[in-house]
Design an enzyme around this catalytic site. Structure first.
Site, PDB file in Angstrom:
ATOM      1  CE  LYS A  55      -4.328   1.079  -0.022  1.00 26.96           C
ATOM      2  NZ  LYS A  55      -5.427   0.176  -0.869  1.00 26.96           N
ATOM      3  CB  SER A  67     -17.289  -0.937 -13.627  1.00 26.96           C
ATOM      4  OG  SER A  67     -16.909  -1.897 -14.479  1.00 26.96           O
TER       5      SER A  67
END
Length: 447
Positions: free
Chosen positions: A75, A162
């Protein structure tokens, strides 16, 4: 003490458009390299700090394991509010952060592959890919695989935008369609007719709402940072999207009524927290009325709140599974970049010709048997599929299969250990089992 394989803190100066010089702080953590490269988003937020980045890197390790994506967890975060900076300043920050990560061995197609997160998108990923290609990766044929979530023209993949919302839909649908789990929480199986309240109408929330709406569920409430709207008859996600694009807010939307009520605690079948961390805590968990909570965001439920929800027989679809659609399709994009060819390009025309010959063969057989002209007309569904699968078709199919397979494994794990509605524990057990098996099979030669 938490264990992490590698982490780096970066501090750099920025000369702003007005000549002012400010200091920018950023972090990257690699939780595990049991599989490489490491994978995890890069966020721009004033709330970024090193412990948060480390915690989210750890979640990425488990998330990748749950959905069988062969990456370690990582991250990154830069402590800024992107709304406070111009586009030119954001580009400078992104490119400088990219160079610093690459110099320190925290960026590369086989090392560490960031992706969009809060406050970042395909624009920032495009800047990162271009910076890497023209610096450390200048001789690397696979340089564009150093990040995912890029624009299509920069090597991105159809269906990535999406993907997380689509994954939230698939993961929820798998359990809502299961009669056994619905009996546990007192609901009828199936999404059709279910009432939903959504928190967050950004990328994840928007696409989650659209897929739930298509499945027949009703989005009766939407919670955003600047307002909350409600309509017991249902809110059209597409109409709300158009309104927000035009006005920059969901407030004033004519298809719903503004309310001061805390809709997290509102009456509904399914609650969809798709915004930020720690929104359901020990203070409000006992007030949550939804029977199913699907974690579209990372860590929206605190551990203490989770225990309360489990005790109340409320089904939580955990984040390490529920929102893994993004990293799954990021994996597909990474493979596309390494292969240097889009999905379906080599087979599209062949499949179209094969299906056409199949119809002609059937027609010839019928005409030779019964004499006379017998036209064979394909159904609309078959005709639309005759041309073969497009890249988007392949991505959607791969994501659906991944979510179904992972959901089935979580169910089996929960049943094996008698966990009932505690799917989070089942998901962690499944992830840790896969990780430990991988480490043990790889051996301990270098320890």
């Amino acid at each position: 003490k938490q264990w992490y394989q590698r982490r780096v803190a970066i501090t750099a100066g920025l000369r702003r458009d007005n000549g002012e010089i400010v200091t920018i702080h950023g972090y990257r953590a690699q939780h595990s390299q049991h599989r490489t490269p490491c994978k995890g988003g890069m966020r721009f937020s004033n709330e970024v700090h090193e412990d948060e980045v480390k915690a989210l890197a750890k979640l990425m390790t488990y998330k990748c394991a749950v959905c069988d994506v062969p990456f370690g967890g990582a991250k990154a975060g830069v402590k800024i509010d992107p709304r406070d900076f111009s586009d030119m300043e954001l580009e400078k920050i992104t490119r400088r952060f990219t160079v610093e990560l690459a110099k320190k061995g925290f960026l590369g197609p086989g090392i560490d592959v960031p992706a969009p997160d809060m406050g970042t998108g395909e624009r920032e990923m495009s800047w990162m890919a271009d910076t890497y290609k023209n610096t450390i990766g200048v001789t690397d044929l696979n340089s564009h695989a150093c990040v995912t979530g890029k624009p299509i023209v920069m090597g991105g993949i159809h269906g990535r935008t999406s993907a997380t919302g689509r994954g939230v839909y698939h993961s929820t649908n798998i359990f809502v369609e299961d009669p056994e789990y619905m009996e546990m929480v007192g609901l009828v199986p199936g999404l059709s007719g279910k009432t939903c309240i959504l928190q967050g109408f950004g990328n994840v929330g928007l696409h989650t709402a659209r897929y739930f709406h298509r499945a027949g569920a009703k989005i009766i409430g939407v919670i955003e940072w600047d307002g909350t709207i409600y309509n017991p008859s249902g809110i059209d996600p597409k109409a709300l999207e158009d309104w927000k694009l035009e006005h920059g807010t969901i407030r004033g939307f004519p298809g719903a009524t503004e309310t001061d009520e805390d809709l997290l605690e509102g009456e509904c079948d399914i609650l969809l927290p798709c915004a930020k961390e720690k929104v359901i805590t020990v203070d409000n968990a006992h007030k949550i009325k939804a029977k199913v909570i699907a974690e579209g965001a990372n860590g929206p439920i605190t551990p203490a709140a989770d225990e309360i929800l489990i005790a109340n027989k409320q089904l939580v679809i955990p984040d390490i599974y529920c929102n893994s659609g993004g990293v799954t399709v990021s994996y597909f994009e990474w493979l596309k970049n390494l292969n240097h060819v889009s999905y379906g390009r080599l087979t599209f025309k062949y499949e179209f010709d094969s299906n056409k010959h199949l119809l002609q063969s059937v027609q010839s057989s019928l005409e030779s048997r019964f004499s006379g002209k017998i036209p064979v007309t394909p159904t609309p569904e078959f005709e639309s599929a005759m041309g073969g699968a497009s890249e988007k078709d392949i991505v959607h199919s791969g994501l659906s299969y991944t979510m179904e397979r992972s959901g089935k494994k979580i169910k089996e794990t929960a049943l094996q250990h008698g966990l009932g509605v505690d799917l989070r524990t089942a998901a962690f057990v499944l992830a840790l089992t896969k990780i430990s098996n991988n480490i043990i099979m790889a051996g301990f030669t270098f320890t």
